[in-house]
Scaffold this active site. Sequence first.
Site, PDB file in Angstrom:
ATOM      1  N   GLY A 198      12.353  -3.801  17.850  1.00 48.14           N
ATOM      2  CA  GLY A 198      13.185  -5.005  17.886  1.00 48.14           C
ATOM      3  C   GLY A 198      12.309  -6.250  17.835  1.00 48.14           C
ATOM      4  N   GLY A 199      12.813  -7.306  18.469  1.00 42.39           N
ATOM      5  CA  GLY A 199      12.076  -8.568  18.481  1.00 42.39           C
ATOM      6  C   GLY A 199      10.737  -8.464  19.183  1.00 42.39           C
ATOM      7  N   GLY A 433      -9.653 -19.462 -11.507  1.00 39.22           N
ATOM      8  CA  GLY A 433      -9.164 -19.989 -10.231  1.00 39.22           C
ATOM      9  C   GLY A 433      -9.749 -19.225  -9.051  1.00 39.22           C
ATOM     10  N   ALA A 434     -10.036 -17.942  -9.257  1.00 42.20           N
ATOM     11  CA  ALA A 434     -10.569 -17.141  -8.156  1.00 42.20           C
ATOM     12  C   ALA A 434     -11.989 -17.572  -7.814  1.00 42.20           C
ATOM     13  CB  ALA A 434     -10.520 -15.664  -8.516  1.00 42.20           C
TER      14      ALA A 434
HETATM   15  C1  HXC Z   1      16.313  -0.328  29.490  1.00 47.91           C
HETATM   16  C2  HXC Z   1      15.281   1.469  28.571  1.00 47.91           C
HETATM   17  C3  HXC Z   1      15.086   0.777  27.368  1.00 47.91           C
HETATM   18  C4  HXC Z   1      15.577  -0.539  27.303  1.00 47.91           C
HETATM   19  C5  HXC Z   1      14.248   2.717  27.149  1.00 47.91           C
HETATM   20  N1  HXC Z   1      14.750   2.674  28.373  1.00 47.91           N
HETATM   21  N2  HXC Z   1      14.453   1.586  26.502  1.00 47.91           N
HETATM   22  N3  HXC Z   1      15.882   0.916  29.611  1.00 47.91           N
HETATM   23  N4  HXC Z   1      16.182  -1.054  28.397  1.00 47.91           N
HETATM   24  N5  HXC Z   1      15.416  -1.277  26.217  1.00 47.91           N
HETATM   25  C6  HXC Z   1      14.726   3.715  29.391  1.00 47.91           C
HETATM   26  C7  HXC Z   1      15.612   4.876  29.043  1.00 47.91           C
HETATM   27  O1  HXC Z   1      16.927   4.633  29.442  1.00 47.91           O
HETATM   28  C8  HXC Z   1      14.961   5.970  29.864  1.00 47.91           C
HETATM   29  O2  HXC Z   1      15.377   5.789  31.198  1.00 47.91           O
HETATM   30  C9  HXC Z   1      13.504   5.642  29.799  1.00 47.91           C
HETATM   31  O3  HXC Z   1      13.429   4.272  29.443  1.00 47.91           O
HETATM   32  C10 HXC Z   1      12.761   6.438  28.764  1.00 47.91           C
HETATM   33  O4  HXC Z   1      13.463   6.357  27.549  1.00 47.91           O
HETATM   34  P1  HXC Z   1      13.793   7.619  26.651  1.00 47.91           P
HETATM   35  O5  HXC Z   1      14.823   7.210  25.679  1.00 47.91           O
HETATM   36  O6  HXC Z   1      14.071   8.782  27.531  1.00 47.91           O
HETATM   37  O7  HXC Z   1      12.396   7.879  25.963  1.00 47.91           O
HETATM   38  P2  HXC Z   1      12.093   8.348  24.479  1.00 47.91           P
HETATM   39  O8  HXC Z   1      12.938   9.523  24.128  1.00 47.91           O
HETATM   40  O9  HXC Z   1      10.628   8.510  24.404  1.00 47.91           O
HETATM   41  O10 HXC Z   1      12.547   7.148  23.550  1.00 47.91           O
HETATM   42  C11 HXC Z   1      11.903   5.914  23.646  1.00 47.91           C
HETATM   43  C12 HXC Z   1      12.676   4.885  22.810  1.00 47.91           C
HETATM   44  C13 HXC Z   1      14.147   4.848  23.242  1.00 47.91           C
HETATM   45  C14 HXC Z   1      12.540   5.196  21.318  1.00 47.91           C
HETATM   46  C15 HXC Z   1      11.974   3.527  23.051  1.00 47.91           C
HETATM   47  O11 HXC Z   1      14.188   4.760  24.666  1.00 47.91           O
HETATM   48  C16 HXC Z   1      14.904   3.707  22.666  1.00 47.91           C
HETATM   49  O12 HXC Z   1      15.289   3.742  21.491  1.00 47.91           O
HETATM   50  N6  HXC Z   1      15.103   2.700  23.488  1.00 47.91           N
HETATM   51  C17 HXC Z   1      15.840   1.502  23.084  1.00 47.91           C
HETATM   52  C18 HXC Z   1      15.040   0.688  22.145  1.00 47.91           C
HETATM   53  C19 HXC Z   1      15.755  -0.553  21.830  1.00 47.91           C
HETATM   54  O13 HXC Z   1      16.692  -0.592  21.035  1.00 47.91           O
HETATM   55  N7  HXC Z   1      15.374  -1.590  22.557  1.00 47.91           N
HETATM   56  C20 HXC Z   1      15.945  -2.907  22.457  1.00 47.91           C
HETATM   57  C21 HXC Z   1      15.276  -3.499  21.249  1.00 47.91           C
HETATM   58  S1  HXC Z   1      15.902  -5.063  20.952  1.00 47.91           S
HETATM   59  P3  HXC Z   1      15.523   6.987  32.238  1.00 47.91           P
HETATM   60  O14 HXC Z   1      16.206   6.370  33.416  1.00 47.91           O
HETATM   61  O15 HXC Z   1      16.286   8.066  31.565  1.00 47.91           O
HETATM   62  O16 HXC Z   1      14.137   7.397  32.549  1.00 47.91           O
HETATM   63  C22 HXC Z   1      14.750  -5.988  21.621  1.00 47.91           C
HETATM   64  C23 HXC Z   1      15.067  -7.417  21.434  1.00 47.91           C
HETATM   65  C24 HXC Z   1      13.888  -8.208  21.736  1.00 47.91           C
HETATM   66  O17 HXC Z   1      13.815  -5.604  22.182  1.00 47.91           O
HETATM   67  C25 HXC Z   1      14.157  -9.565  21.228  1.00 47.91           C
HETATM   68  C26 HXC Z   1      13.040 -10.470  21.492  1.00 47.91           C
HETATM   69  C27 HXC Z   1      13.336 -11.802  20.925  1.00 47.91           C
END
Ligand code: HXC
Length: 545
Positions: A198-199, A433-434
Site C-alpha cells: 500500500g502507501g 547530446g550524450a
Molecule cells: C492490522 C494486521 C495488518 C494490518 C496484518 N495484520 N496486517 N493488523 N492491520 N494492516 C495482522 C494480521 O491480522 C495477523 O494478526 C498478523 O498481522 C499477521 O498477519 P497474517 O496475515 O497472519 O500474516 P501473513 O499470512 O504472513 O500475511 C502478511 C500480509 C497480510 C501479506 C501482510 O497480513 C496482509 O495482506 N495484510 C494486510 C495488508 C494491507 O492491505 N495493509 C494495508 C495496506 S494500505 P493475528 O492477530 O492473526 O496475529 C496501507 C495504506 C498506507 O498501508 C497509506 C499510507 C499513506
Amino acid sequence: MADLMEDPISGVSAEQPSGKKNHPKKVRVVSESLKRFRETHALAEAGGPPEKIAAQKAKGKLTARERIAYLTDEGSFQELGLLMETRCTDFGLKDKHILGDGVITGFGRINGRLAAIFSEDFTQLGGSLGRTHADKIAKLMDMAADARVPIIGILDSGGARIQEGVDSLDGYGEIFYRNTKYSGVVPQISIILGPCAGGAVYSPALTDFVFMAKGISHMFVTGPEVVKAATGEEVDFETLGGAMTHASKSGVCHFMANSEQDCFRQVKELMSFLPQNRAEKAPAHETKDPADRKIPLMEKLGEMDPRRPYRVNHIIWWIADDHKFLEVHHDFAKNVAVGFIRLGGEVVGVIANNPSHMAGALDINASDKAARFIRFLNSFNIPILTLVDVPGYWPGVAQEHGGIIRHGAKILYAYSEATVPKVTLVLRKAYGGAYIAMSSKLMNGDFNFSLPSAEIAVMGPRGAVEILYSRQIKEAKEEERDALRAKLAKEYSDKFASPYQTASTGSLDEVIEPAQTRKRLIAAFAVLAGKRIPGEQTRTGNIPL
Ligand code: HXC
C-alpha cells in the site's frame, strides 16, 4: 551510633556502624519496583508470542531485535520508547498491551559510527503501523536529524493498522513528511525484510537507498489479489514485488541480498562510503595502492574496434583503490554503471556508460538512475568521476513516447546543479547530446580528460556520412556505394574520430597517457579537494527521480 542505610537498587537495609563503609548483608531481596521493571522489560523485549516468532523463523526471517543486533556493534544500542503502547481501544486493541507498539526504535553504532535505527516487529500485530508506532519513528527521525546521524529503517509490516483507521494513515503522513524534510540532511536507508504494501512503500521510495532480500522482501501498492480483481492479471508475490523485480525492472531496489545476513553486510559496506550528514566529508581510508599504478586495460581500449562491447565495471575496478567498487543498482539500467570507489583514499562516486549493454547509450531508465545518484553525491559532498563511452541517446518510438526528453533532461540538470568536484574521462565514444550530458566541460565540469583513442563528435562516422553525402551516395552506382561510404567515413573519422578538435577548443583540458589514468585522476581530485566546504552549499533534497 548506627545508621539505617537502604541500598537504592536492591532495597536491602543494612545496619551501619557510624563512620564505617557500607557493607550490605548478602541477602538478595529484589524490590517490587525492580521486579516490575525487569518483568516489563523482559516482556517488551521478547516481542510477539512464541508461535508468531516460530512462524517468523519458518519464513527464514530474523526477529526485529535480532536484526538490530546484526546491524549494530555489540552493546551499543540505546532504545527509546520501549514501553509505549497504542492509545486506540477499538477492535480489541485495549486488551492486547503491545509494549513498544510493534516497532523498536533507538540509536546504535555501526562499525563505531552512530545511526538511528527503527525495526518493525512483524510478530506484533503484523508490524502494522498505528499512531504510536508512527510517533516513535517520527521522534527518532527528528532526533537523528538534530544529532546529524543517518536514519536506517528495517521494514516488515502489514501496513496501516486497520483497527486505528485514519490515525494510522496520518502516521504515515508524519513519516513521509520527515523523509522529505531530512532528505539531503542525513543519509536515509530502507531495509525491506518482509511485506511492505500500500502507501507504506512510499517511505522507502523517499529514502536514498533501498535494500531487499530474495524471497523475503515484497513491495507493492496493491497485492496480487487486487491486481487480479482490477486488471485480470494473475501474478504471484515474488513476480509482482520481490527483490529481483524491484532490483531489475522497477529500479525501486538499489541493493539485492541473498539472505538477511548478506543484506546487513551490504548495508555496513554502503555505510563505510557515506558521511554522517551533509556537513561532513565521507570517511577516507588509508591505502597502500600506489597512485601511479598502471592500468594495462586502458591501453587496450585504444586498440579495440570502437564498436566492440566491454563491461565498464572492469575499467572501474582497475581504476579504484584496491580494486574495490561498490556498485549501486547493479541489476537496473545496466547501460550505465554507478557506485562508490576510493581514489587516493578518498571516496568518489562513479557514473560510467557501460558499452556491454545497449552499447552504453542513455535511455529513460539510465537517465533516472544516473541523475538520482548524482544528486545524492552532490547532497553529501561526494566528488564525481564520470567515465564516458556513449554513442548517444537510445532511439525508438517507445523511448520518445515514454519521455526520453523529460528523463534525459534530468542528467543535464543534475550535473549542472552539482557543485562537488567533477572529473570526467572520455574513454572512447562521446557523441552528440550524450557527450554534453556526461559532465562535459561547458556544463561546468572541473577537469575534463580523454584518452588518445577517444572519438568526440556530433555523431558516429556512418550516420554522419549518410546525412552529409546522401546525394553523392544515391547518385553513385549501386556496386560502388559501399566503397564510397567507407572512403567518406574514413575522411570524417580522420577529422573527428579523435579528441584533438575538442582539446583545441578547450572543451577538454587534456588528452592523457592511458598508463597514467589513476595518477591523473587522483591528482585532479586532490586539486579540487577544497572546492566546496561540506555543508556550505544550498541544501538540495534527493527527490525520487
Ligand atoms: C492490522 C494486521 C495488518 C494490518 C496484518 N495484520 N496486517 N493488523 N492491520 N494492516 C495482522 C494480521 O491480522 C495477523 O494478526 C498478523 O498481522 C499477521 O498477519 P497474517 O496475515 O497472519 O500474516 P501473513 O499470512 O504472513 O500475511 C502478511 C500480509 C497480510 C501479506 C501482510 O497480513 C496482509 O495482506 N495484510 C494486510 C495488508 C494491507 O492491505 N495493509 C494495508 C495496506 S494500505 P493475528 O492477530 O492473526 O496475529 C496501507 C495504506 C498506507 O498501508 C497509506 C499510507 C499513506
